[in-house]
Design a protein around this motif. Structure first.
Motif, mmCIF file in Angstrom:
data_model
loop_
_atom_site.group_PDB
_atom_site.id
_atom_site.type_symbol
_atom_site.label_atom_id
_atom_site.label_comp_id
_atom_site.label_asym_id
_atom_site.label_seq_id
_atom_site.Cartn_x
_atom_site.Cartn_y
_atom_site.Cartn_z
ATOM 1 N N TRP A 241 11.114 -5.440 1.033
ATOM 2 C CA TRP A 241 10.696 -6.419 2.035
ATOM 3 C C TRP A 241 9.378 -6.005 2.645
ATOM 4 N N PRO A 242 8.338 -6.829 2.555
ATOM 5 C CA PRO A 242 8.332 -8.131 1.867
ATOM 6 C C PRO A 242 8.316 -8.055 0.349
ATOM 7 N N GLY A 243 8.069 -6.894 -0.206
ATOM 8 C CA GLY A 243 8.006 -6.779 -1.662
ATOM 9 C C GLY A 243 6.617 -7.062 -2.187
ATOM 10 N N MET A 244 6.311 -6.462 -3.305
ATOM 11 C CA MET A 244 4.986 -6.598 -3.909
ATOM 12 C C MET A 244 4.973 -7.730 -4.941
ATOM 13 N N ALA A 245 3.839 -8.400 -5.045
ATOM 14 C CA ALA A 245 3.620 -9.250 -6.219
ATOM 15 C C ALA A 245 3.453 -8.311 -7.407
ATOM 16 N N ARG A 246 4.176 -8.600 -8.499
ATOM 17 C CA ARG A 246 4.145 -7.692 -9.645
ATOM 18 C C ARG A 246 4.042 -8.490 -10.938
ATOM 19 N N GLU A 256 0.413 -4.427 -9.398
ATOM 20 C CA GLU A 256 1.042 -4.909 -8.175
ATOM 21 C C GLU A 256 -0.013 -5.252 -7.144
ATOM 22 N N MET A 257 0.385 -6.111 -6.206
ATOM 23 C CA MET A 257 -0.473 -6.484 -5.082
ATOM 24 C C MET A 257 0.416 -6.710 -3.872
ATOM 25 N N SER A 258 -0.043 -6.291 -2.715
ATOM 26 C CA SER A 258 0.759 -6.442 -1.505
ATOM 27 C C SER A 258 0.960 -7.904 -1.144
ATOM 28 N N TYR A 259 2.014 -8.173 -0.379
ATOM 29 C CA TYR A 259 2.274 -9.534 0.086
ATOM 30 C C TYR A 259 1.114 -10.032 0.941
ATOM 31 N N ALA A 260 0.606 -9.179 1.823
ATOM 32 C CA ALA A 260 -0.491 -9.589 2.701
ATOM 33 C C ALA A 260 -1.708 -10.008 1.882
ATOM 34 N N ALA A 261 -1.986 -9.282 0.788
ATOM 35 C CA ALA A 261 -3.144 -9.619 -0.036
ATOM 36 C C ALA A 261 -2.886 -10.836 -0.911
ATOM 37 N N SER A 262 -1.678 -10.934 -1.495
ATOM 38 C CA SER A 262 -1.402 -12.047 -2.406
ATOM 39 C C SER A 262 -1.299 -13.366 -1.659
ATOM 40 N N ILE A 288 21.907 -24.499 6.551
ATOM 41 C CA ILE A 288 21.400 -23.209 7.018
ATOM 42 C C ILE A 288 19.976 -23.068 6.520
ATOM 43 N N ALA A 289 19.092 -22.590 7.384
ATOM 44 C CA ALA A 289 17.726 -22.270 6.990
ATOM 45 C C ALA A 289 17.470 -20.803 7.294
ATOM 46 N N CYS A 290 16.837 -20.116 6.357
ATOM 47 C CA CYS A 290 16.546 -18.695 6.527
ATOM 48 C C CYS A 290 15.037 -18.461 6.460
ATOM 49 N N ALA A 291 14.641 -17.303 6.940
ATOM 50 C CA ALA A 291 13.221 -16.948 6.943
ATOM 51 C C ALA A 291 13.096 -15.446 7.051
ATOM 52 N N ASP A 292 11.857 -14.973 6.985
ATOM 53 C CA ASP A 292 11.595 -13.561 7.247
ATOM 54 C C ASP A 292 11.688 -13.319 8.749
ATOM 55 N N ALA A 293 12.513 -12.372 9.146
ATOM 56 C CA ALA A 293 12.598 -11.994 10.556
ATOM 57 C C ALA A 293 11.598 -10.863 10.790
ATOM 58 N N TRP A 294 10.315 -11.203 10.653
ATOM 59 C CA TRP A 294 9.258 -10.198 10.784
ATOM 60 C C TRP A 294 9.349 -9.485 12.122
ATOM 61 N N TYR A 295 9.009 -8.211 12.126
ATOM 62 C CA TYR A 295 8.856 -7.456 13.368
ATOM 63 C C TYR A 295 7.437 -7.662 13.861
ATOM 64 N N GLY A 296 7.281 -8.226 15.058
ATOM 65 C CA GLY A 296 5.958 -8.487 15.598
ATOM 66 C C GLY A 296 5.398 -7.287 16.323
ATOM 67 N N ASP A 297 4.066 -7.109 16.253
ATOM 68 C CA ASP A 297 3.435 -6.017 16.995
ATOM 69 C C ASP A 297 3.120 -6.469 18.413
ATOM 70 N N ASP A 298 2.468 -5.607 19.187
ATOM 71 C CA ASP A 298 2.212 -5.914 20.596
ATOM 72 C C ASP A 298 1.259 -7.094 20.775
ATOM 73 N N ASP A 299 0.455 -7.385 19.753
ATOM 74 C CA ASP A 299 -0.478 -8.511 19.830
ATOM 75 C C ASP A 299 0.117 -9.812 19.292
ATOM 76 N N GLY A 300 1.398 -9.747 18.881
ATOM 77 C CA GLY A 300 2.062 -10.947 18.407
ATOM 78 C C GLY A 300 1.889 -11.238 16.936
ATOM 79 N N TYR A 301 1.396 -10.280 16.166
ATOM 80 C CA TYR A 301 1.218 -10.479 14.728
ATOM 81 C C TYR A 301 2.342 -9.790 13.961
ATOM 82 N N PRO A 302 2.901 -10.442 12.962
ATOM 83 C CA PRO A 302 3.966 -9.815 12.179
ATOM 84 C C PRO A 302 3.454 -8.616 11.391
ATOM 85 N N SER A 303 4.317 -7.632 11.244
ATOM 86 C CA SER A 303 4.004 -6.473 10.421
ATOM 87 C C SER A 303 4.547 -6.691 9.015
ATOM 88 N N PHE A 304 3.708 -6.448 8.007
ATOM 89 C CA PHE A 304 4.126 -6.615 6.616
ATOM 90 C C PHE A 304 4.333 -5.282 5.913
#
Length: 407
Positions: A241-246, A256-262, A288-304
């Motif tokens: 999680w989030p896992g790499m593009a491969r 491979e490429m990171s999720y943030a980059a892909s 039911i709907a699901c999503a990534d429960a990203w952990y947000g940083d102090d500035d409100g941006y999700p961490s990948f």
């Protein structure tokens, strides 16, 4: 104009409103087929007159014509996050299921539980095309092993409803997994075809960032130093999680490429126009709907950063609430409750998109370009949470985008 040409399809295609769900081909298989058009989207091609009954179904259910309203789904609702009966974070307790899924494996765990208890006989969803691994095909899974093998996000065109007529004729109890627009189409079809609710007792969805073109995936592969035509396999993410593009090739190479980059560097730039004005990208009418429960940083941006998967799980209907409760009781899922407003930190891009829908669709109206009917989706309520500068910027930006497309 072709005699018997669908006025709904004509309007939707001329307004760039098609999501590619395949509903029209599913209800009019002798008149409509799905084809791939540049730069890599799935679009309907009408080759024969559409019957009056099929046209009525298309006009009712096509998500480019009308988006299913949130009204009557659940007692509670949020202008960003839709109707809900329960909101949780959680993950599949089976480590393999959790690892294979794009976030915490929640959707896969729910499907496996539904199959194992006999609530459904099969699962209709998408998987990688073995001949073109960056592309998608629809598939039916009947076992836990197949569900896990077909798990993971697929950021490419898909038409999961293109065989809907045949599946309704067969009548097997089926769990459906699709994009929010796909579920909207299926729900709306259920208002004119009583077989839908009997055949599809469970409809699951996910928070959708928009549908990129095939060109986006091809750019990722080439950025990896590989060629799309030489691939033997391609994962957009997952296996972590989030896992790499491969990607893997016929000559044994892999990259491979990171999720943030892909996603951030390639796929997000290829999202089709219909997705940019989507009033329900969060599966508001799914069970039911699901999503990534990203952990947000102090500035409100999700961490990948790579870590143990965690899913956001929103049960919306009585059927969804029951399925979730049963899966937890059976030990398939671990969950913790979450307040609706806490989703803002996990999914800030979805919140932003929803509050800007009104400004973007206002641009369409100003240029006499059609938009889907969006009644009962809290579009105006969400817009009141936007800053005036933000609204103006998106109004002008959408006008510019439409004019460029018309050239």
């Amino acid at each position: 104009m072709m005699q018997g040409q669908s006025p709904t399809l004509k309007r939707v295609l001329s307004g760039q409103l098609c999501s590619g769900c395949g509903l029209c081909a599913g209800v009019a298989p002798d008149a409509v087929t799905m084809e791939t058009v540049a730069p890599g989207y799935s679009r309907p091609l009408q080759t024969a007159p559409v019957s009056a009954d099929a046209e009525r179904a298309i006009a009712t259910a096509c998500p480019g014509a009308k988006v299913a309203p949130w009204t009557g789904i659940a007692p509670d609702s949020h202008e960003y996050w839709g109707p809900w009966r329960g909101i949780h974070t959680g993950y599949a307790r089976d480590a393999d299921v959790r690892f294979a899924g794009s976030s915490g494996g929640a959707i896969s765990a729910l499907l496996i539980h539904a199959l194992g208890t006999g609530q459904v006989e099969q699962v209709l969803h998408v998987t990688a095309d073995p001949d073109k691994p960056t592309r998608n095909i629809i598939t039916l899974s009947t076992s836990a092993q197949q569900v896990v093998r077909n798990a993971g996000s697929r950021y490419a065109a898909s038409s999961p409803l293109q065989d809907i007529g045949r599946l309704l004729d067969e009548g097997k109890r089926t769990a459906f997994v699709g994009k929010p627009c796909d579920v909207s189409a299926l729900r709306q079809l259920g208002t004119v075809d009583a077989r839908v609710n009997a055949t599809f007792p469970l409809m699951l969805s996910f928070f959708c960032g928009g549908l990129p073109s095939h060109a986006g995936a091809d750019r990722i592969v080439r950025a990896m130093g590989l060629e799309p035509e030489n691939l033997t396999s391609f994962r957009y993410r997952g296996n972590g999680w989030p896992g790499m593009a491969r990607a893997e090739t016929t000559d044994g190479r892999s990259a491979e490429m990171s999720y943030a980059a892909s996603w951030g560097g390639h796929l997000s730039k290829e999202v089709q126009f219909r997705c940019k004005i989507c009033p329900d990208a969060i599966g508001g009418v799914a069970d039911i709907a699901c999503a990534d429960a990203w952990y947000g940083d102090d500035d409100g941006y999700p961490s990948f950063e790579e870590q143990e998967g965690r899913s956001l799980i929103v049960s919306r209907t009585a059927a969804g609430e029951q399925l979730l409760g049963e899966a937890v009781a059976a030990g398939s899922l671990d969950i913790e409750p979450l307040e609706a407003d806490q989703i803002d930190r996990m999914q800030p891009a979805q919140a932003r998109r929803k509050r800007l829908v009104l400004a973007r669709t206002a641009s369409c109206h100003a240029l006499l370009q059609p938009v889907p009917k969006m009644d009962g989706l809290d579009v105006g309520k969400a817009a009141r949470r936007a800053r005036p500068k933000e609204l103006l910027h998106n109004f002008l930006g959408t006008i510019r985008r439409i004019l460029i497309k018309r050239r």
